[in-house]
Write a protein that holds these residues in place. Structure first.
Motif, mmCIF file in Angstrom:
data_model
loop_
_atom_site.group_PDB
_atom_site.id
_atom_site.type_symbol
_atom_site.label_atom_id
_atom_site.label_comp_id
_atom_site.label_asym_id
_atom_site.label_seq_id
_atom_site.Cartn_x
_atom_site.Cartn_y
_atom_site.Cartn_z
ATOM 1 N N SER A 91 0.819 -1.215 0.000
ATOM 2 C CA SER A 91 0.000 0.000 0.000
ATOM 3 C C SER A 91 0.849 1.260 0.000
ATOM 4 C CB SER A 91 -0.935 -0.003 1.212
ATOM 5 O OG SER A 91 -0.197 0.079 2.424
ATOM 6 N N LEU A 92 2.067 1.189 0.541
ATOM 7 C CA LEU A 92 2.924 2.367 0.622
ATOM 8 C C LEU A 92 3.537 2.715 -0.731
ATOM 9 C CD1 LEU A 92 4.773 1.679 4.002
ATOM 10 C CD2 LEU A 92 3.126 3.493 3.554
ATOM 11 N N VAL A 93 4.026 1.713 -1.472
ATOM 12 C CA VAL A 93 4.742 2.010 -2.717
ATOM 13 C C VAL A 93 3.795 2.265 -3.888
ATOM 14 C CG1 VAL A 93 6.766 0.723 -1.982
ATOM 15 C CG2 VAL A 93 5.010 -0.440 -3.313
ATOM 16 N N GLY A 94 2.613 1.662 -3.861
ATOM 17 C CA GLY A 94 1.653 1.884 -4.932
ATOM 18 C C GLY A 94 2.112 1.283 -6.254
ATOM 19 N N PRO A 95 1.374 1.544 -7.341
ATOM 20 C CA PRO A 95 1.730 1.005 -8.662
ATOM 21 C C PRO A 95 3.095 1.519 -9.112
ATOM 22 C CG PRO A 95 -0.526 1.822 -8.646
ATOM 23 C CD PRO A 95 0.089 2.273 -7.362
ATOM 24 N N GLY A 96 3.893 0.612 -9.673
ATOM 25 C CA GLY A 96 5.220 0.971 -10.150
ATOM 26 C C GLY A 96 6.292 0.932 -9.077
ATOM 27 N N GLY A 97 5.916 0.792 -7.804
ATOM 28 C CA GLY A 97 6.894 0.718 -6.726
ATOM 29 C C GLY A 97 7.519 -0.663 -6.617
ATOM 30 N N ARG A 98 8.491 -0.787 -5.721
ATOM 31 C CA ARG A 98 9.221 -2.050 -5.567
ATOM 32 C C ARG A 98 9.165 -2.525 -4.134
ATOM 33 N NH1 ARG A 98 14.850 -3.850 -4.845
ATOM 34 N NH2 ARG A 98 15.479 -1.702 -4.434
ATOM 35 N N VAL A 99 8.930 -3.820 -3.951
ATOM 36 C CA VAL A 99 8.946 -4.465 -2.643
ATOM 37 C C VAL A 99 10.008 -5.559 -2.680
ATOM 38 C CG1 VAL A 99 7.641 -5.739 -0.915
ATOM 39 C CG2 VAL A 99 6.499 -3.980 -2.299
ATOM 40 N N HIS A 100 10.943 -5.505 -1.734
ATOM 41 C CA HIS A 100 12.030 -6.484 -1.655
ATOM 42 C C HIS A 100 11.808 -7.335 -0.412
ATOM 43 C CE1 HIS A 100 16.031 -8.102 -2.417
ATOM 44 N NE2 HIS A 100 16.315 -7.935 -1.137
ATOM 45 N N LEU A 101 11.651 -8.639 -0.599
ATOM 46 C CA LEU A 101 11.448 -9.577 0.500
ATOM 47 C C LEU A 101 12.787 -10.206 0.868
ATOM 48 C CD1 LEU A 101 8.176 -11.358 -0.716
ATOM 49 C CD2 LEU A 101 8.425 -9.225 0.577
ATOM 50 N N LEU A 102 13.142 -10.096 2.158
ATOM 51 C CA LEU A 102 14.442 -10.577 2.640
ATOM 52 C C LEU A 102 14.239 -11.591 3.758
ATOM 53 C CD1 LEU A 102 17.634 -10.185 2.789
ATOM 54 C CD2 LEU A 102 17.121 -8.623 4.689
ATOM 55 N N HIS A 103 14.846 -12.756 3.599
ATOM 56 C CA HIS A 103 14.867 -13.738 4.683
ATOM 57 C C HIS A 103 16.291 -13.879 5.193
ATOM 58 C CE1 HIS A 103 15.282 -17.838 6.410
ATOM 59 N NE2 HIS A 103 14.166 -17.469 7.001
ATOM 60 N N VAL A 104 16.464 -13.795 6.507
ATOM 61 C CA VAL A 104 17.785 -13.934 7.122
ATOM 62 C C VAL A 104 17.863 -15.295 7.800
ATOM 63 C CG1 VAL A 104 19.444 -12.991 8.760
ATOM 64 C CG2 VAL A 104 17.952 -11.440 7.488
ATOM 65 N N HIS A 105 18.761 -16.131 7.308
ATOM 66 C CA HIS A 105 19.033 -17.441 7.902
ATOM 67 C C HIS A 105 20.022 -17.232 9.046
ATOM 68 C CE1 HIS A 105 20.159 -21.730 8.111
ATOM 69 N NE2 HIS A 105 21.402 -21.281 8.177
ATOM 70 N N ARG A 106 19.570 -17.476 10.251
ATOM 71 C CA ARG A 106 20.448 -17.292 11.410
ATOM 72 C C ARG A 106 21.440 -18.457 11.465
ATOM 73 N NH1 ARG A 106 19.085 -14.227 15.885
ATOM 74 N NH2 ARG A 106 16.881 -14.392 15.317
ATOM 75 N N LYS A 107 22.725 -18.122 11.406
ATOM 76 C CA LYS A 107 23.753 -19.167 11.406
ATOM 77 C C LYS A 107 23.682 -19.981 12.695
ATOM 78 C CE LYS A 107 27.875 -18.176 9.950
ATOM 79 N NZ LYS A 107 29.155 -17.478 9.739
ATOM 80 N N ARG A 108 23.728 -21.298 12.522
ATOM 81 C CA ARG A 108 23.594 -22.199 13.663
ATOM 82 C C ARG A 108 24.900 -22.941 13.910
ATOM 83 N NH1 ARG A 108 19.239 -22.918 10.135
ATOM 84 N NH2 ARG A 108 17.371 -21.813 10.821
ATOM 85 N N LEU A 109 24.912 -23.723 14.957
ATOM 86 C CA LEU A 109 26.140 -24.383 15.381
ATOM 87 C C LEU A 109 26.698 -25.303 14.310
ATOM 88 C CD1 LEU A 109 28.093 -24.771 17.746
ATOM 89 C CD2 LEU A 109 26.668 -26.666 18.549
ATOM 90 N N GLY A 110 25.843 -25.944 13.542
ATOM 91 C CA GLY A 110 26.311 -26.883 12.533
ATOM 92 C C GLY A 110 26.681 -26.251 11.206
ATOM 93 N N ASP A 111 26.516 -24.959 11.058
ATOM 94 C CA ASP A 111 26.816 -24.290 9.782
ATOM 95 C C ASP A 111 28.321 -24.021 9.685
ATOM 96 O OD1 ASP A 111 24.172 -24.322 9.124
ATOM 97 O OD2 ASP A 111 23.773 -22.296 9.859
ATOM 98 N N THR A 112 29.056 -24.978 9.139
ATOM 99 C CA THR A 112 30.515 -24.837 9.024
ATOM 100 C C THR A 112 30.956 -24.459 7.635
ATOM 101 O OG1 THR A 112 30.718 -27.188 8.558
ATOM 102 C CG2 THR A 112 30.875 -26.501 10.878
ATOM 103 N N ALA A 113 30.033 -24.355 6.682
ATOM 104 C CA ALA A 113 30.427 -24.093 5.290
ATOM 105 C C ALA A 113 30.899 -22.664 5.071
ATOM 106 C CB ALA A 113 29.248 -24.385 4.361
ATOM 107 N N PHE A 114 30.632 -21.776 6.040
ATOM 108 C CA PHE A 114 30.931 -20.355 5.821
ATOM 109 C C PHE A 114 32.163 -19.887 6.592
ATOM 110 C CE2 PHE A 114 26.113 -20.389 5.751
ATOM 111 C CZ PHE A 114 26.066 -20.594 4.389
ATOM 112 N N GLN A 115 32.933 -20.799 7.168
ATOM 113 C CA GLN A 115 34.003 -20.363 8.049
ATOM 114 C C GLN A 115 35.116 -19.616 7.302
ATOM 115 O OE1 GLN A 115 35.623 -23.839 9.847
ATOM 116 N NE2 GLN A 115 36.192 -24.844 7.924
ATOM 117 N N ASP A 116 35.215 -19.794 5.989
ATOM 118 C CA ASP A 116 36.261 -19.120 5.228
ATOM 119 C C ASP A 116 35.761 -17.868 4.524
ATOM 120 O OD1 ASP A 116 38.181 -20.900 5.966
ATOM 121 O OD2 ASP A 116 37.942 -22.179 4.201
ATOM 122 N N HIS A 117 34.633 -17.320 4.967
ATOM 123 C CA HIS A 117 34.080 -16.137 4.326
ATOM 124 C C HIS A 117 33.865 -15.042 5.355
ATOM 125 C CE1 HIS A 117 33.235 -19.182 1.286
ATOM 126 N NE2 HIS A 117 33.061 -18.202 0.415
#
Length: 448
Positions: A326-352
């Motif tokens: 309702s805020l952006v109206g026609p022609g506006g843009r809405v960006h949907l963002l999901h944040v994955h909270r890193k957990r104890l088993g997430d070891t694939a990202f240790q070098d980034h």
């Protein structure tokens, strides 16, 4: 509003008076010539001789009678206290010839820039300025910009005044640290250099993703400039003193004038934080204009055209999506963002380093779920939709970085109505932290 020209007493005639007279004639403003001894004793004989010299200069300027006034003052503090100076349209000062006291580190042009209520033009290479004001040539102006700085907004705003005088080509130059920008934007970078592609192993190089965002931010800050002349964005990666990098660009590109904003600070803060404008004033080979931040005109608030919605797939986020539409109206843009909270088993990202995409094993499913939240009605088809999944330990930081990357006007976040049910559900504490840390406005949609 007068054009005030400050010249040192007892020094041979310099070209700043000619520049000030050309500006006064072009803008139709009165001209005030001020001879300043700058703290030295001023005897009656010296005062009379200095006033006669100024009046002789005024007679040679060929301005209409009554448009030029002359004064002699013993100290710049007296000049700054006078109404003509406090309400001046321009203050023009000689770059050289001042008898600065040994206990004063700052020259008189620097003190004028700090204390003056109007933009201060310190004259060097006067021929280019005079020819520009008289319509004989186009001026190449370098302006120091920074999307995060209100002082840069004041400098950019002054470009409109310059273009009222004559045509100007503009180099909008942003000096930045590539590492700091990657951190601000959350552009992920492998920590181990051998993980990078061979062409990207220079950690100080400008990442293409960062370059795209910075170009957009600088163009938005400069906006549409009325008047004649082109506008070019110059991104200058650099470390150390930004003034040195600005002057390097000015020298290599052959700029005629450098425009910088100046923040009003007390002497202790200036000593502690330093000053980009002071460095430019002292070491520039070109003429310099310092624009005080008090001249920064507040931007008019416009309806949001792009909104970011943090998504945790709860009822509250669905209400936030509806509100964003309702805020952006026609022609506006809405960006949907999901944040994955890193957990104890997430070891694939240790070098980034930085905010990362969703884990590979969940990425396709998460994007499918996000696209599934996009409404299918006719009004939704008239809007632009985008989705993104990122991973990070600090959820509020990940959202803030996404707002910088996407350049949205607003964040619309829903608050949970009950206890947190899932590992990626946004608790109320994240919302509070987001409100405190985000540079963009944050709208909180309460629970039903």
């Amino acid at each position: 509003m007068a054009i005030v020209c400050a010249s040192p007493v007892g020094v041979r005639e310099s070209r700043e008076v000619e520049v000030a007279a050309a500006l006064a004639a072009r803008l139709g403003e009165p001209l005030l010539l001020v001879g300043v001894m700058d703290g030295e004793p001023l005897s009656d004989t010296t005062r009379i001789d200095a006033l006669r010299a100024l009046e002789a200069q005024a007679a040679r300027l060929e301005l209409p009678p009554g448009q030029v006034a002359c004064r002699v003052r013993s100290d710049m503090e007296v000049v700054l206290a006078e109404d003509e100076c406090r309400q001046s349209r321009w203050i023009v000062a000689a770059a050289e010839g001042w008898r600065t006291s040994t206990w004063r580190r700052a020259s008189l042009p620097e003190r004028l820039a700090r204390r003056g209520c109007g933009p201060v033009l310190v004259v060097r290479r006067a021929d280019a300025l005079v020819d520009w004001v008289r319509g004989r040539r186009r001026l190449l102006v370098l302006v120091g910009v920074d999307p995060l700085s209100p002082t840069a907004d004041a400098a950019v705003g002054f470009l409109r005044e310059l273009r009222r005088v004559g045509p100007c080509d503009v180099l909008a130059t942003y000096v930045f640290s590539p590492l700091e920008e990657r951190e601000r934007l959350g552009i992920h970078t492998p920590v181990h250099v051998d993980v990078l592609e061979p062409g990207a192993r220079d950690m100080e190089a400008l990442d293409p993703a960062v370059e795209t965002v910075l170009l957009r931010e600088v163009r938005e800050q400069v906006g549409d400039l009325e008047g004649e002349g082109r506008v070019e964005v110059v991104l200058e990666p650099g470390y150390g003193r930004p003034a040195d990098h600005l002057l390097h660009v000015a020298l290599t590109r052959g700029a005629d004038l450098v425009v910088v904003g100046m923040r009003s600070r007390g002497p202790v803060k200036r000593l502690w934080h330093g000053s980009i404008s002071a460095g430019v004033l002292r070491h520039s080979e070109q003429a310099v204009v310092c624009v005080p931040d008090v001249l920064n005109e507040p931007r008019h608030a416009l309806p949001p055209r792009s909104v970011l919605v943090p998504v945790d797939f709860s009822d509250s986020c669905m209400r936030a999506i509806s509100q964003a539409r309702s805020l952006v109206g026609p022609g506006g843009r809405v960006h949907l963002l999901h944040v994955h909270r890193k957990r104890l088993g997430d070891t694939a990202f240790q070098d980034h380093y930085g905010v990362l995409p969703e884990p590979a094993r969940e990425r396709e499913e998460m994007l499918r779920r996000l696209w599934g939240l996009v409404p299918r009605d006719e009004s939704a088809r008239a809007q632009q939709w985008s989705v993104e999944g990122v991973s990070g330990e600090d959820v509020a930081l990940a959202i803030c970085q996404a707002t910088e990357r996407e350049g949205v006007d607003l964040v619309c976040v829903g608050t949970p109505g009950g206890p947190v049910k899932g590992p990626d559900t946004l608790p109320g504490a994240v919302t509070k932290e987001l409100v405190a840390r985000c540079r963009r406005p944050v709208m909180v949609v309460p629970a039903a």
